[in-house]
Scaffold this motif. Structure first.
Motif, PDB file in Angstrom:
ATOM      1  N   ARG A   2      -1.404  -3.939  -7.980  1.00 40.11           N
ATOM      2  CA  ARG A   2      -2.380  -3.174  -7.202  1.00 40.11           C
ATOM      3  C   ARG A   2      -2.098  -1.682  -7.371  1.00 40.11           C
ATOM      4  O   ARG A   2      -1.003  -1.221  -7.053  1.00 40.11           O
ATOM      5  N   LEU A   4      -3.301   2.290  -6.716  1.00 38.36           N
ATOM      6  CA  LEU A   4      -4.092   3.276  -5.978  1.00 38.36           C
ATOM      7  C   LEU A   4      -4.386   4.443  -6.909  1.00 38.36           C
ATOM      8  O   LEU A   4      -3.467   5.049  -7.465  1.00 38.36           O
ATOM      9  N   LEU A  24      -7.529   0.290  -6.314  1.00 36.92           N
ATOM     10  CA  LEU A  24      -7.997   0.732  -5.013  1.00 36.92           C
ATOM     11  C   LEU A  24      -8.327   2.212  -5.102  1.00 36.92           C
ATOM     12  O   LEU A  24      -7.489   3.021  -5.533  1.00 36.92           O
ATOM     13  N   ARG A  49     -11.968  -1.546  -6.014  1.00 39.05           N
ATOM     14  CA  ARG A  49     -12.408  -1.678  -4.618  1.00 39.05           C
ATOM     15  C   ARG A  49     -12.164  -0.376  -3.879  1.00 39.05           C
ATOM     16  O   ARG A  49     -11.067   0.184  -3.914  1.00 39.05           O
ATOM     17  N   VAL A  51     -11.490   1.675  -0.570  1.00 39.32           N
ATOM     18  CA  VAL A  51     -10.814   1.368   0.686  1.00 39.32           C
ATOM     19  C   VAL A  51     -10.850   2.601   1.576  1.00 39.32           C
ATOM     20  O   VAL A  51     -10.433   3.682   1.141  1.00 39.32           O
ATOM     21  N   GLU A  59      -2.686  -1.957   2.975  1.00 40.05           N
ATOM     22  CA  GLU A  59      -2.818  -2.512   1.631  1.00 40.05           C
ATOM     23  C   GLU A  59      -1.464  -2.601   0.938  1.00 40.05           C
ATOM     24  O   GLU A  59      -0.595  -1.747   1.116  1.00 40.05           O
TER      25      GLU A  59
END
Length: 315
Positions: A2, A4, A24, A49, A51, A59
């Motif tokens: 994941r 960011l 994200l 996605r 957020v 997250e």
């Protein structure tokens, strides 16, 4: 994994999010610079996605990709914890260029990734662990028809970025070949330059629509004096367009001689625009070479593999 990442540079991020990870992107109520969310004019996959920034602490983020200095503290504040990160430097230094130290130059805890060798050469990276991961670009396909004997130009904010973007040079180029300029805040440009009858502008079109229209132009003009490497240049090459560019950026590495003309001499560039506009066969031949060169050096597979190797080292 994941990841960011802020929506800062649309073209670069469009390539970056094609990897096999979950991405994200922060969202703020005003969709301002620190929270634009998903792109609206670029095709991003479903694994990106947005957020809300105040929910990011919930997250499970593995890596943060920084692109601006203040994002380092912003991520720590929004996530509520320290997360491994890497800094991507998209831009060339400003000011006293030979002496410009990067803002990470005194740190060795965050890897620094330059997007071109031109960038790495001009920044003083100090003791930051620096490397180069060259651009990768999503292939829009060979759409070139070159049916219109005009030159296409892509530049955002050409008035604010006047000499940096080479905007001041456009009247001389327009005198040789009519220009069509695409990008953000380009609407008032013809009147500002006094070339209303030699220039059309197209305000911030969707990427796919812009590509389709660019490919109808005979030649692509890249007038930037000072930049790392405008991705619109690579996209134009992938479309199959011949290229005319200033030899003042990474363009000297990106554009081989058979793909167009790269020079610091404006009269040479003007002559090249005229030659391509007047000879469709010459333009098509150079455009074919441009596409081949761009595929070979800026393919998406190599770009994503380079990034995967770095990301694995961070976690």
């Amino acid at each position: 994994m994941r990841i960011l990442v802020w929506h800062v540079h649309g073209s670069w991020t469009t390539s970056f999010v094609q990897g096999g990870h979950d991405y994200l992107v922060p969202l703020t109520p005003d969709r301002g610079p620190d929270g634009r969310g998903r792109a609206r004019t670029y095709p991003w996959p479903a694994n990106v996605r947005e957020v809300p920034h105040d929910l990011l602490s919930g997250e499970d983020v593995d890596v943060v990709v920084y692109q601006r200095p203040h994002e380092i503290e912003l991520a720590r504040h929004w996530l509520g914890r320290d997360v491994p990160g890497v800094y991507v430097e998209h831009n060339t230094p400003a000011g006293d260029v030979p002496k410009t130290r990067h803002h990470l130059a005194d740190r060795d805890d965050i890897p620094l990734v330059h997007v071109t060798h031109f960038n790495e050469l001009f920044w003083d990276s100090g003791r930051a662990p620096a490397r180069v991961i060259e651009h990768g670009v999503v292939d829009p396909g060979c759409l070139y028809t070159g049916e219109l004997p005009r030159a296409g130009v892509v530049v955002n904010e050409p008035i604010r970025r006047w000499r940096v973007a080479g905007t001041d040079l456009l009247p001389a180029f327009a005198a040789a070949v009519p220009l069509d300029v695409y990008g953000m805040r380009v609407g008032g440009l013809p009147a500002k330059l006094g070339v209303v009858d030699r220039m059309e502008t197209f305000e911030d079109p969707p990427q796919s629509a812009m590509h389709a229209e660019l490919a109808r132009r005979r030649v692509y003009l890249h007038p930037y004096r000072w930049t790392s490497l405008g991705l619109a240049l690579i996209e134009a090459m992938l479309l199959g367009m011949p290229v005319v560019a200033l030899a003042t950026t990474e363009a000297v590495e990106a554009v081989p001689p058979e793909a167009g003309v790269v020079s610091t001499k404006v009269t040479t560039l003007i002559d090249a625009l005229g030659a391509f506009a007047a000879d469709p066969e010459l333009a098509a031949q150079a455009g074919k070479a441009a596409r081949g060169a761009a595929l070979a050096r800026y393919g998406l597979g190599r770009f994503l593999s380079d990034w995967d190797r770095l990301l694995r080292d961070l976690v």
